[in-house]
Design a protein around this motif. Structure first.
Motif, PDB file in Angstrom:
ATOM      1  N   LEU A  63       0.831  -1.206   0.000  1.00 32.58           N
ATOM      2  CA  LEU A  63       0.000   0.000   0.000  1.00 32.58           C
ATOM      3  C   LEU A  63       0.862   1.253   0.000  1.00 32.58           C
ATOM      4  N   GLY A  64       1.901   1.243   0.832  1.00 34.56           N
ATOM      5  CA  GLY A  64       2.781   2.403   0.889  1.00 34.56           C
ATOM      6  C   GLY A  64       3.459   2.678  -0.444  1.00 34.56           C
ATOM      7  N   LYS A  65       3.869   1.633  -1.134  1.00 35.66           N
ATOM      8  CA  LYS A  65       4.500   1.803  -2.446  1.00 35.66           C
ATOM      9  C   LYS A  65       3.502   2.347  -3.462  1.00 35.66           C
ATOM     10  N   ALA A  66       2.253   1.853  -3.407  1.00 35.85           N
ATOM     11  CA  ALA A  66       1.233   2.330  -4.342  1.00 35.85           C
ATOM     12  C   ALA A  66       0.934   3.808  -4.099  1.00 35.85           C
ATOM     13  N   VAL A  67       0.842   4.193  -2.821  1.00 38.23           N
ATOM     14  CA  VAL A  67       0.589   5.600  -2.483  1.00 38.23           C
ATOM     15  C   VAL A  67       1.754   6.472  -2.945  1.00 38.23           C
ATOM     16  N   THR A  68       2.959   5.972  -2.810  1.00 36.75           N
ATOM     17  CA  THR A  68       4.134   6.723  -3.257  1.00 36.75           C
ATOM     18  C   THR A  68       4.074   6.983  -4.757  1.00 36.75           C
ATOM     19  N   ILE A  69       3.604   6.008  -5.511  1.00 34.78           N
ATOM     20  CA  ILE A  69       3.459   6.193  -6.964  1.00 34.78           C
ATOM     21  C   ILE A  69       2.428   7.280  -7.260  1.00 34.78           C
ATOM     22  N   LEU A  70       1.311   7.241  -6.568  1.00 31.86           N
ATOM     23  CA  LEU A  70       0.271   8.248  -6.804  1.00 31.86           C
ATOM     24  C   LEU A  70       0.766   9.644  -6.425  1.00 31.86           C
ATOM     25  N   ARG A  71       1.515   9.719  -5.340  1.00 32.38           N
ATOM     26  CA  ARG A  71       2.000  11.026  -4.883  1.00 32.38           C
ATOM     27  C   ARG A  71       3.170  11.533  -5.711  1.00 32.38           C
ATOM     28  N   ALA A  72       3.677  10.714  -6.608  1.00 29.58           N
ATOM     29  CA  ALA A  72       4.759  11.167  -7.489  1.00 29.58           C
ATOM     30  C   ALA A  72       4.255  12.214  -8.480  1.00 29.58           C
ATOM     31  N   PHE A  73       2.944  12.233  -8.718  1.00 31.98           N
ATOM     32  CA  PHE A  73       2.367  13.212  -9.644  1.00 31.98           C
ATOM     33  C   PHE A  73       2.264  14.570  -8.970  1.00 31.98           C
ATOM     34  N   ARG A  74       2.742  15.591  -9.665  1.00 25.78           N
ATOM     35  CA  ARG A  74       2.670  16.965  -9.165  1.00 25.78           C
ATOM     36  C   ARG A  74       1.531  17.697  -9.864  1.00 25.78           C
ATOM     37  N   ALA A  75       1.200  18.866  -9.340  1.00 29.52           N
ATOM     38  CA  ALA A  75       0.059  19.609  -9.868  1.00 29.52           C
ATOM     39  C   ALA A  75       0.195  19.908 -11.357  1.00 29.52           C
ATOM     40  N   GLU A  76       1.413  20.150 -11.809  1.00 23.97           N
ATOM     41  CA  GLU A  76       1.625  20.532 -13.209  1.00 23.97           C
ATOM     42  C   GLU A  76       1.750  19.336 -14.150  1.00 23.97           C
ATOM     43  N   ASP A  77       1.760  18.128 -13.611  1.00 25.00           N
ATOM     44  CA  ASP A  77       1.960  16.937 -14.443  1.00 25.00           C
ATOM     45  C   ASP A  77       0.673  16.503 -15.136  1.00 25.00           C
ATOM     46  N   GLN A  78       0.779  16.162 -16.406  1.00 18.71           N
ATOM     47  CA  GLN A  78      -0.322  15.559 -17.142  1.00 18.71           C
ATOM     48  C   GLN A  78      -0.079  14.060 -17.286  1.00 18.71           C
ATOM     49  N   VAL A  79       1.096  13.712 -17.809  1.00 19.21           N
ATOM     50  CA  VAL A  79       1.462  12.309 -18.020  1.00 19.21           C
ATOM     51  C   VAL A  79       2.889  12.098 -17.520  1.00 19.21           C
ATOM     52  N   LEU A  80       3.102  10.986 -16.824  1.00 18.12           N
ATOM     53  CA  LEU A  80       4.446  10.600 -16.400  1.00 18.12           C
ATOM     54  C   LEU A  80       4.793   9.257 -17.027  1.00 18.12           C
ATOM     55  N   THR A  81       6.008   9.149 -17.511  1.00 14.78           N
ATOM     56  CA  THR A  81       6.468   7.877 -18.059  1.00 14.78           C
ATOM     57  C   THR A  81       6.816   6.923 -16.915  1.00 14.78           C
ATOM     58  N   LEU A  82       7.007   5.650 -17.276  1.00 11.09           N
ATOM     59  CA  LEU A  82       7.436   4.672 -16.279  1.00 11.09           C
ATOM     60  C   LEU A  82       8.777   5.099 -15.683  1.00 11.09           C
ATOM     61  N   ALA A  83       9.669   5.595 -16.527  1.00 10.06           N
ATOM     62  CA  ALA A  83      10.977   6.043 -16.049  1.00 10.06           C
ATOM     63  C   ALA A  83      10.838   7.209 -15.063  1.00 10.06           C
TER      64      ALA A  83
END
Length: 253
Positions: A11-31
């Motif tokens: 769960l913590g890892k999944a939340v970390t992935i979601l929180r990787a998105f910032r307000a200005e981000d539209q799409v993030l690559t896997l990298a």
């Protein structure tokens, strides 16, 4: 101040992935996700797939984006939803009186989180957004909340390094403490280009039955045309009206 997720759990890892998105981000690559989370590529790929299956991420050309499922969950958050439902008429009335940007915010840690933002066609460009956050010390709405917070919370903020957003940001603990005392005395807080250049703001706290700060309301406008001192009465009235309505609803439960 947002608590870090526990990377020892799925769960913590999944939340970390979601929180990787910032307000200005539209799409993030896997990298991008691997770099921002520090997780192994295979782990990010697997968990991103599960988040897509649960409508928390969308798989799109070029990578991943946050999904509408997160919005649906956010709108079910009971405290913010009930607060927003009661507050909206007061916010709309305040906007009609001022025709400037109106905010509703609550305190979370050392930050103000914006529950609502209403602005017209001529609204000033500001760093705030619904669901976004700013430090308490550099915004009028944040200072209104901090002034009525517990002595422990105030001391935590005053003892912590305070980010200087502009040359006008108040970062001296003694000066900020004097401002907080004045806010309690007058019932309003001001910001003059402290979170962003060109913006000025006035805010008032929404207090509960025990005088605890439930939220705060602010009006923001550009320094060239907006005079926050002229909107003190309107902001105070909106905050007091919302506080009275919330208290009445609580008594009827």
């Amino acid at each position: 101040m947002t608590a870090a997720a526990n990377l020892d759990t799925v769960l913590g890892k999944a939340v970390t992935i979601l929180r990787a998105f910032r307000a200005e981000d539209q799409v993030l690559t896997l990298a991008d996700l691997v770099r921002r989370t520090g997780l192994h590529k295979a782990t990010v790929h697997r968990l991103a797939g599960e988040l897509v299956a649960n409508r928390l991420l969308d798989r799109v050309e070029g990578g991943y984006r946050l999904s509408g499922g997160l919005f649906e969950l956010g709108m079910r958050a009971s405290l913010e939803r009930s607060l927003l439902e009661v507050a909206m008429p007061f916010l709309q009335d305040l906007y009609e009186r001022t025709h400037e940007t109106v905010h509703l915010g609550v305190r979370e840690g050392h930050d103000v989180v914006y529950i609502a933002k209403i602005g017209g066609h001529r609204q000033a460009k500001s760093p705030s957004r619904t669901g976004g956050r700013n430090p308490l010390h550099c915004t009028a709405i944040g200072k209104a909340l901090l002034a009525h917070a517990s002595p422990e919370i105030q001391q935590e903020v005053l003892a912590s390094p305070m980010t200087r957003r502009t040359a006008h940001t108040v970062v001296a603990p003694g000066l900020l403490r004097r401002q907080l005392t004045r806010i309690v005395e007058t019932g309003v807080a001001f910001e003059h280009e402290e979170s962003a250049l060109g913006l000025t703001c006035v805010a008032a706290p929404v207090l509960g039955q025990g005088e605890e700060p439930l939220a705060a309301i602010s009006v923001t406008g550009p320094t060239g045309r907006f005079r926050p001192e002229g909107q003190v009465g309107a902001v105070r009235a909106a905050a007091a009206g919302l506080g009275s309505t919330l208290a009445r609803r609580e008594r009827l439960r």
